[in-house]
Design an enzyme around this catalytic site. Structure first.
Site, PDB file in Angstrom:
ATOM      1  N   ASP A 233      54.017  31.055  44.650  1.00 49.72           N
ATOM      2  CA  ASP A 233      54.040  29.985  43.657  1.00 49.72           C
ATOM      3  C   ASP A 233      52.731  30.049  42.883  1.00 49.72           C
ATOM      4  OD1 ASP A 233      56.381  28.329  43.476  1.00 49.72           O
ATOM      5  OD2 ASP A 233      55.985  27.584  45.499  1.00 49.72           O
TER       6      ASP A 233
ATOM      7  N   HIS B 257      58.797  31.534  44.321  1.00 50.54           N
ATOM      8  CA  HIS B 257      59.379  30.224  44.006  1.00 50.54           C
ATOM      9  C   HIS B 257      60.899  30.193  44.216  1.00 50.54           C
ATOM     10  CE1 HIS B 257      59.259  26.335  41.884  1.00 50.54           C
ATOM     11  NE2 HIS B 257      60.400  26.699  41.334  1.00 50.54           N
TER      12      HIS B 257
ATOM     13  N   SER C 272      62.025  22.641  43.862  1.00 48.96           N
ATOM     14  CA  SER C 272      61.451  22.632  42.516  1.00 48.96           C
ATOM     15  C   SER C 272      61.684  21.275  41.854  1.00 48.96           C
ATOM     16  CB  SER C 272      62.038  23.801  41.709  1.00 48.96           C
ATOM     17  OG  SER C 272      61.267  24.069  40.572  1.00 48.96           O
TER      18      SER C 272
END
Length: 291
Positions: A234, A266, A153
């Site tokens: 995602d 995610h 991320s």
């Protein structure tokens, strides 16, 4: 290109809120589960490996590294440097050792990097800190046989910025043989128009100079393999960013693979690195063994 510019603020914030896209759990619950999973995994890793914790690479409170050494370190060993996510404003190295057990058992050292998160940390400073942490590792440990980056991320963004580093300023050049960028953000401009920037307080200039999409260097002759991974769950914007950044690297001559992982969101896309049988763990081990 430019599709995000046509979105309402609400739609854009939805796209850049990864927790809203998980089919497993509600938005708050999936974040809580992520914090628990990474913290528990890190405690297990610390209990089961030879470690050097809180190694300072600078003078700041968070400028520290946790190092997990291979079970049987030979004279030289590869190092995986893990850069945590948390939207540049939460998490720390203290929840970032969960991926160590399957790697140290295969002779790979794992380093979890601490850096100043917002609001104390500024985007320029975070990028600089991560770069300095790698330069420190090179100077401190002569036994490193190839360095591999792994970021999740916001950490994938920081790892991608490392790939764009001009190392002449640092006096050393890390031998970065591979980078695994997981569910990252590579163009920061859309972030400016969301709640995420309330704490980051980035200007457009800061966002642009720290966007990996806008500073892709030509591939250097020494080969660095890049894997850009994204989760099935995602958001479309995260998936678009991964695809476009991968294409930008490829256009600049980099060796790039794109991995679209089914059945994960995610958060568990990275949590599962604690499992030796997980596909991404195996991909990392294969990347290292090929070098």
């Amino acid at each position: 290109m430019g599709g995000w510019r046509d979105m309402s603020v609400e739609a854009l914030e939805q796209q850049y809120s990864p927790s809203r896209w998980s089919p497993r759990l509600g938005s708050d619950a999936v974040i809580e589960a992520h914090l628990e999973a990474t913290a528990a995994g890190t405690q297990r890793a610390r209990a089961g490996a030879q470690t050097s914790l809180h190694v300072p690479y600078g003078d700041g409170d968070r400028e520290k590294l946790d190092i997990y050494f291979p079970a049987e370190p030979s004279g030289a060993f590869p190092v995986l440097v893990y850069i945590h996510g948390g939207y540049w404003q939460c998490l720390s190295k203290d929840e970032s050792g969960f991926a160590a057990p399957p790697l140290v058992s295969q002779g790979v050292a794992v380093v979890a990097v601490g850096y100043d998160i917002a609001p104390q940390g500024h985007m320029d400073a975070m990028v600089l800190q991560v770069r300095r942490s790698l330069a420190f590792l090179v100077r401190r440990y002569s036994g490193i046989r190839g360095m591999y980056l792994c970021g999740h991320s916001a950490g994938a963004h920081l790892a991608a910025m490392v790939l764009a580093t001009d190392w002449t300023e640092y006096g050393v050049t890390p031998d970065i043989k591979g980078a695994v960028l997981v569910s990252g953000v590579y163009d920061l401009e859309p972030i400016l128009h969301t709640y995420v920037n309330d704490v980051l307080n980035m200007s457009r200039e800061v966002a642009q100079r720290n966007s990996p999409m806008l500073c892709v260097p030509p591939a250097v002759p020494t080969s660095c393999e890049v894997l850009v991974a994204v989760a099935q769950h995602d958001s479309p914007e995260f998936r678009r960013q991964s695809q476009e950044y991968g294409q930008a690297l490829r256009s600049a001559g980099w060796s790039v693979s794109l991995l679209d992982l089914a059945g994960v969101d995610h958060f568990d896309i990275i949590e599962k690195l604690s499992e030796e049988s997980y596909v991404l763990t195996q991909v990392i081990l294969n990347m290292i063994s090929r070098a």
